[in-house]
Write an enzyme that holds these catalytic residues in place. Structure first.
Site, PDB file in Angstrom:
ATOM      1  N   ARG A 106       0.870  -1.186   0.000  1.00  0.00           N
ATOM      2  CA  ARG A 106       0.000   0.000   0.000  1.00  0.00           C
ATOM      3  C   ARG A 106       0.899   1.225   0.000  1.00  0.00           C
ATOM      4  O   ARG A 106       1.767   1.352   0.864  1.00  0.00           O
ATOM      5  CB  ARG A 106      -0.915   0.029   1.217  1.00  0.00           C
ATOM      6  CG  ARG A 106      -1.537   1.417   1.409  1.00  0.00           C
ATOM      7  CD  ARG A 106      -2.584   1.482   2.481  1.00  0.00           C
ATOM      8  NE  ARG A 106      -3.795   0.818   2.059  1.00  0.00           N
ATOM      9  CZ  ARG A 106      -4.981   1.004   2.649  1.00  0.00           C
ATOM     10  NH1 ARG A 106      -5.101   1.827   3.673  1.00  0.00           N
ATOM     11  NH2 ARG A 106      -6.042   0.359   2.221  1.00  0.00           N
ATOM     12  N   HIS A 133      -7.507   0.831  -6.180  1.00  0.00           N
ATOM     13  CA  HIS A 133      -7.694   0.051  -4.945  1.00  0.00           C
ATOM     14  C   HIS A 133      -8.458  -1.239  -5.302  1.00  0.00           C
ATOM     15  O   HIS A 133      -9.611  -1.422  -4.919  1.00  0.00           O
ATOM     16  CB  HIS A 133      -8.473   0.890  -3.933  1.00  0.00           C
ATOM     17  CG  HIS A 133      -8.455   0.368  -2.529  1.00  0.00           C
ATOM     18  ND1 HIS A 133      -7.652  -0.682  -2.130  1.00  0.00           N
ATOM     19  CD2 HIS A 133      -9.154   0.742  -1.425  1.00  0.00           C
ATOM     20  CE1 HIS A 133      -7.858  -0.917  -0.836  1.00  0.00           C
ATOM     21  NE2 HIS A 133      -8.755  -0.075  -0.395  1.00  0.00           N
ATOM     22  N   GLN A 136     -10.437  -3.704  -2.846  1.00  0.00           N
ATOM     23  CA  GLN A 136     -11.685  -3.143  -2.308  1.00  0.00           C
ATOM     24  C   GLN A 136     -12.867  -3.456  -3.236  1.00  0.00           C
ATOM     25  O   GLN A 136     -13.977  -3.739  -2.778  1.00  0.00           O
ATOM     26  CB  GLN A 136     -11.527  -1.626  -2.150  1.00  0.00           C
ATOM     27  CG  GLN A 136     -12.770  -0.917  -1.646  1.00  0.00           C
ATOM     28  CD  GLN A 136     -13.092  -1.211  -0.189  1.00  0.00           C
ATOM     29  OE1 GLN A 136     -12.247  -1.081   0.667  1.00  0.00           O
ATOM     30  NE2 GLN A 136     -14.335  -1.606   0.079  1.00  0.00           N
ATOM     31  N   ASP A 229     -17.016   7.989  -1.067  1.00  0.00           N
ATOM     32  CA  ASP A 229     -15.706   7.821  -0.431  1.00  0.00           C
ATOM     33  C   ASP A 229     -15.326   9.172   0.181  1.00  0.00           C
ATOM     34  O   ASP A 229     -15.981  10.188  -0.095  1.00  0.00           O
ATOM     35  CB  ASP A 229     -14.676   7.390  -1.494  1.00  0.00           C
ATOM     36  CG  ASP A 229     -13.287   7.115  -0.917  1.00  0.00           C
ATOM     37  OD1 ASP A 229     -13.163   6.919   0.312  1.00  0.00           O
ATOM     38  OD2 ASP A 229     -12.321   7.091  -1.712  1.00  0.00           O
ATOM     39  N   CYS A 270     -16.271   2.525   1.170  1.00  0.00           N
ATOM     40  CA  CYS A 270     -15.138   1.639   1.453  1.00  0.00           C
ATOM     41  C   CYS A 270     -14.660   1.773   2.893  1.00  0.00           C
ATOM     42  O   CYS A 270     -14.015   0.875   3.415  1.00  0.00           O
ATOM     43  CB  CYS A 270     -13.997   1.931   0.485  1.00  0.00           C
ATOM     44  SG  CYS A 270     -13.489   3.666   0.460  1.00  0.00           S
ATOM     45  N   ARG A 322     -13.934  -7.620   2.854  1.00  0.00           N
ATOM     46  CA  ARG A 322     -12.531  -7.407   2.487  1.00  0.00           C
ATOM     47  C   ARG A 322     -11.730  -8.663   2.799  1.00  0.00           C
ATOM     48  O   ARG A 322     -10.859  -9.070   2.031  1.00  0.00           O
ATOM     49  CB  ARG A 322     -11.920  -6.237   3.279  1.00  0.00           C
ATOM     50  CG  ARG A 322     -12.520  -4.857   3.051  1.00  0.00           C
ATOM     51  CD  ARG A 322     -12.405  -4.395   1.631  1.00  0.00           C
ATOM     52  NE  ARG A 322     -11.043  -4.460   1.122  1.00  0.00           N
ATOM     53  CZ  ARG A 322     -10.036  -3.636   1.468  1.00  0.00           C
ATOM     54  NH1 ARG A 322     -10.245  -2.638   2.292  1.00  0.00           N
ATOM     55  NH2 ARG A 322      -8.831  -3.777   0.951  1.00  0.00           N
TER      56      ARG A 322
HETATM   57  N1  NVA Z   1      -9.720   7.220  -1.386  1.00  0.00           N
HETATM   58  C1  NVA Z   1      -9.393   6.767  -0.070  1.00  0.00           C
HETATM   59  C2  NVA Z   1      -9.678   5.305   0.070  1.00  0.00           C
HETATM   60  C3  NVA Z   1      -9.426   4.750   1.447  1.00  0.00           C
HETATM   61  C4  NVA Z   1      -9.703   3.279   1.541  1.00  0.00           C
HETATM   62  C5  NVA Z   1      -7.941   7.059   0.216  1.00  0.00           C
HETATM   63  O1  NVA Z   1      -7.097   6.826  -0.657  1.00  0.00           O
HETATM   64  O2  NVA Z   1      -7.632   7.560   1.305  1.00  0.00           O
HETATM   65  N1   CP Z   2     -11.163   0.471   2.875  1.00  0.00           N
HETATM   66  C1   CP Z   2      -9.884   0.418   3.264  1.00  0.00           C
HETATM   67  O1   CP Z   2      -8.976   0.176   2.470  1.00  0.00           O
HETATM   68  O2   CP Z   2      -9.684   0.641   4.579  1.00  0.00           O
HETATM   69  P1   CP Z   2      -8.279   0.776   5.332  1.00  0.00           P
HETATM   70  O3   CP Z   2      -7.668   2.084   4.887  1.00  0.00           O
HETATM   71  O4   CP Z   2      -8.629   0.753   6.778  1.00  0.00           O
HETATM   72  O5   CP Z   2      -7.409  -0.379   4.929  1.00  0.00           O
END
Ligand code: NVA
Ligand code: CP
Length: 339
Positions: A106, A133, A136, A229, A270, A322
């Site tokens: 990540r 992502h 997800q 989101d 998400c 998930r």
């Molecule tokens: N768009 C958000 C998704 C988090 C799961 C981010 O990148 O912070």
């Molecule tokens: N939805 C998601 O990816 O959550 P986290 O940032 O907690 O992993």
């Protein structure tokens, strides 16, 4: 179907059949877990989780999923390794690929996960980049399938920052699986035109449709799913909050949008979500902007507390999924076929 040795960095690399296979495998693993049927198919293997950004769901899903499959897990957090500071991604990939049987990443740059995948020699899974992502989306689609019994033909509306990792990946997944996808956002927050065009090409083959609109009532009319989101994603500077609230506060998912959708429509997110002042950031933003933008009062941003807590909300089922879907991705890419 055999996905052994494959990376999972974007859904663009997968056929509709392969994505459906992963969803079916997720259902099977979910049922087995419910019935307490052991599935330690990867006993003796080890994986490493590389996180440049924070996480609750993704980290826990990989950890629990790996342990359920019999594997050992190492977590390397944003400050715990040499990667990107004293050691390049390419070197990190070649080191970890000799110790582990799979790598989750990540981070920020999508090119980083691509480079890991190129050099690791073991499956690499994208646990979120600025661009995509993909794990997800599997959880989201499993949740929709559980609700409506199908994916093809579902009307799906994504409202909010449509050019972030979620907007991009949901559009790709929808195109692949024959879903009618609509993005609702001000034009400057639409996905890149080249990605829209690419998804429209895919949609021609699958029966999906891809639409974009700035009109929130047009975009949510008689839809099956309303998805949103956060307005500001991880890695974006704090000072974009003001501009983003200005652009998106009118696109907050509230009761009027849910009423505009089908009667049995569901709400998805998400997570994490801002819907109250019981978070540090929610409280700060509410204090700073509620006078100018009344909708963000009480820390409610992309969704009202009423909607996320309503009987139409599926966000916690989605979060649980998930784990089942990530487990399926690991199992499918680390071993021979499981039907
Ligand atoms: N768009 C958000 C998704 C988090 C799961 C981010 O990148 O912070
Ligand atoms: N939805 C998601 O990816 O959550 P986290 O940032 O907690 O992993």
């Amino acid at each position: 179907m055999n996905l052994k040795g494959r990376n999972f960095v974007t859904l663009l690399d997968f056929t509709p059949e392969e994505i459906n296979y992963l969803l079916n495998l997720s259902e099977k693993l979910k049922n087995e877990k419910r019935e307490r049927v052991s599935h330690r198919h990867l006993e003796g293997k080890n994986i490493v989780l590389l996180f440049q950004k924070d996480s609750t769901r993704t980290r826990c899903a990989f950890e629990v999923g790996a342990m359920d499959l019999g594997m050992g897990v190492t977590y390397l957090g944003p400050s715990g390794s040499q990667m990107g500071k004293k050691e390049s991604i390419k070197d990190t990939a070649r080191v970890l690929g000799r110790m582990y049987d799979g790598i989750q990443f990540r981070g920020y740059l999508h090119t980083d996960v691509e480079q890991l995948a190129e050099y690791a020699g073991v499956p690499v899974w994208n646990g979120l980049t600025d661009m995509y992502h993909p794990t997800q989306i599997l959880a989201d689609f499993l949740t929709i399938k559980e609700e409506f019994g199908k994916l093809k033909g579902i009307k799906f509306t994504y409202i909010g920052d449509a050019r972030n990792n979620m907007g991009n990946s949901l559009m790709i997944g929808s195109a692949k699986l024959g879903i009618h996808f609509t993005a609702v956002a001000p034009k400057e927050l639409w996905p890149e035109q080249s990605l829209i065009d690419h998804c429209k090409e895919i949609a021609k083959e699958t029966g999906a449709t891809i639409s974009l609109t700035e009109d929130k009532f047009e975009g949510t009319h008689e839809t099956d799913v309303i998805y949103t989101d956060v307005w500001v994603s991880m890695g974006e500077p704090k000072d974009v909050w003001h501009a983003r609230i200005k652009q998106l506060s009118d696109y907050q998912v509230d009761d009027s949008l849910m009423k505009n959708a089908k009667k049995d429509a569901i709400f998805m997110h998400c997570l994490p979500a801002f819907h109250g002042i019981d978070t540090e950031v929610g409280m700060q933003i509410a204090n700073e902007f509620q006078h100018e933008y009344p909708r963000v009062k009480n820390g409610e941003m992309e969704v009202t507390d009423e909607v996320i807590e309503s009987s139409q909300s599926r966000v916690f089922q989605e979060a649980e999924n998930r784990m089942h879907t990530i487990k399926a991705v690991m199992l499918a890419t680390m071993s021979d076929s499981y039907e």
